[in-house]
Design an enzyme around this catalytic site. Structure first.
Site, short mmCIF file in Angstrom:
data_model
loop_
_atom_site.label_atom_id
_atom_site.label_comp_id
_atom_site.label_asym_id
_atom_site.label_seq_id
_atom_site.Cartn_x
_atom_site.Cartn_y
_atom_site.Cartn_z
N PHE A 117 -4.66 49.94 47.07
CA PHE A 117 -3.93 49.01 47.90
C PHE A 117 -3.03 48.15 47.20
O PHE A 117 -2.02 47.68 47.57
CB PHE A 117 -4.85 47.88 48.55
CG PHE A 117 -5.56 47.01 47.71
CD1 PHE A 117 -4.93 45.61 47.74
CD2 PHE A 117 -6.50 47.16 46.89
CE1 PHE A 117 -5.48 44.60 46.80
CE2 PHE A 117 -6.95 46.44 45.81
CZ PHE A 117 -6.66 44.93 46.05
N LYS A 118 -3.19 48.16 45.89
CA LYS A 118 -2.26 47.41 44.81
C LYS A 118 -0.90 47.63 44.71
O LYS A 118 0.09 47.07 44.04
CB LYS A 118 -2.74 46.85 43.52
CG LYS A 118 -4.39 46.07 43.68
CD LYS A 118 -5.26 46.06 42.64
CE LYS A 118 -6.49 45.35 43.00
NZ LYS A 118 -7.52 45.31 41.92
#
Length: 431
Positions: free
Chosen positions: A106-107
């Site tokens: 997700f980062k």
């Protein structure tokens, strides 16, 4: 837009300073002076908009006063070269899959946005001075930031990670890159890495020697863009206003972005922060006392944080009121055995493969959803990033995406470092 420090002892900053400095002079985290509400017309049209257009509207509400609109659109569109789809797992539970980016975590969203925004400010300044990005990682942040900044002119990245406490696949994603990326292997835990980064920002001599900033979720340019995919999830689910968002939480930047989205008008009924055995926030919700603890190493290693930085932002956002926080956010905490049990149960019942972090989110929804509510949890990383664990727990052979295979072919390059700040400072002073 001006930004203030959560510690209230530093001068107000503009966006450029907040992004380039990362941390305020008083060690507080920067917060925008206001959160702009999105207009009704945006929500009327959201179901017909593309992910990129949704994200641009959200970005404009955050950053539009400080960045040329064409440049901001370019930054957003270039950042989102991949999708964040919503996948139905069972009748009332959906997975927001945030692992379709370059490093399958997700980062990627926040890291790619920050890299492009930082480069925008460097170009605006016309400065030849190298900007050095320090980032502590418990797993996925390091790979996302390293790959987001890889080859970006005028920037060098130092990734600090706890020796032996990230998965082999995670490690190869930031130790094999070379170029403008240096991996620093710290003999300690994640909190030690984060402490080294914060101490570096506060060291006057070091800051005179080199220009430093952070790409952890303490940086507003890293955590705010994560609001994009919560709006996108809402647009795709079409489930009305009884949506419950569950976020596997470690340093609390991801759920913090969701809370900012809620303040902008996103019609989410409530949030759940799902912890592993590092239960500091869960205990705060129960007692009203925030008491950091030493980090516990767990199966869901990217959430192994004993003193989450972004608690300060959440506390500030809700007027330092425990009642206000608990009105909107509930918690959950799970042992490694419970995580394994959840992964097996979900796979047996639905065929869906959870990674250990997503398993915390899925289980919290199963336990806490009420009649009439629809839940969505963040599946924060591809299960193949934890292949050895996932395969052993589920008795399967998780396919490894080609992007991961390519990382695994590289040769590890890292600098070993004790957890003492004097050693780290000495190392940076030679650069």
């Amino acid at each position: 837009m001006k930004y203030y420090s959560t510690n209230q002892q530093a001068p107000m900053a503009d966006l450029r300073k907040a992004v380039v400095k990362g941390l305020a002079e008083d060690r507080g985290l920067y917060m925008p002076e206001r959160i702009n509400k999105l207009p009704k017309a945006f929500f009327d049209d959201i179901h017909t908009m593309s992910f990129r257009d949704i994200a641009y509207n959200v970005a404009d509400a955050f950053f539009g006063e400080d960045i040329d609109s064409d440049a901001l659109q370019d930054i957003v569109y270039d950042t989102l070269s991949f999708d964040c789809p919503v996948v139905k797992v069972k009748d009332n539970i959906y997975s927001l899959e945030l692992f379709h980016g370059p490093t399958l975590a997700f980062k990627d969203v926040g890291a790619r946005f920050m890299a492009r925004l930082l480069q925008y400010f460097i170009r605006m300044e016309g400065s030849d001075e190298l900007v050095n990005v320090l980032v502590a990682t418990s797993g996925d942040t390091g790979s996302a930031v390293a790959n987001g900044f890889l080859g970006v002119e005028g920037i060098h990245v130092y990734v600090l990670y706890p020796k032996g406490k990230v998965s082999p696949i995670q490690e190869c994603q930031f130790t094999t890159l070379g170029q403008n990326i240096t991996a620093v292997e710290v003999d300690g835990v994640f909190d030690d890495c984060q402490a080294l980064v914060k101490s570096a920002f506060m060291d006057e001599e070091l800051n005179k020697h080199m220009r430093l900033t952070s790409a952890n979720s303490i940086n507003v340019a890293r955590f705010l863009p994560q609001a994009f995919y919560y709006f996108n999830a809402y647009a795709r689910m079409e489930a009305g206003s009884d949506i419950v968002v569950c976020v596997p939480s470690g340093n609390f930047g991801n759920i913090c972005a969701g809370l900012f989205a809620h303040e902008m008008g996103l019609p989410v009924k409530r949030f759940i922060a799902a912890n592993n055995a590092n239960d500091v926030f869960y205990n705060y919700l129960q007692t009203g006392n925030y008491e950091p603890k030493p980090t516990i190493q767990t199966l869901a290693n990217a959430m192994d944080v004993g003193d989450p930085s972004n608690f300060a932002r959440i506390y500030d956002l809700y007027g330092k009121s425990h009642d206000n926080i608990t009105r909107l956010i509930s918690g959950a905490t799970y042992s490694d055995e419970q995580i394994k049990e959840t992964m097996r149960k979900c796979y047996a019942e639905t065929g869906y493969v959870l990674d250990p972090h997503g398993a915390c989110g899925y289980r919290a929804l199963e336990e806490q959803l009420k009649d009439g509510e629809t839940g969505v949890f963040c599946e924060t990383a591809h299960p193949a990033k934890f292949k050895e664990k996932v395969d052993a727990i589920l008795g399967i052979d998780t396919p490894i995406p080609e992007r991961l295979v390519n990382f695994m072919k590289g040769k590890k390059q890292s600098v070993e470092m004790p957890k003492d700040f004097a050693d780290f400072k000495r190392f940076l002073m030679t650069k």
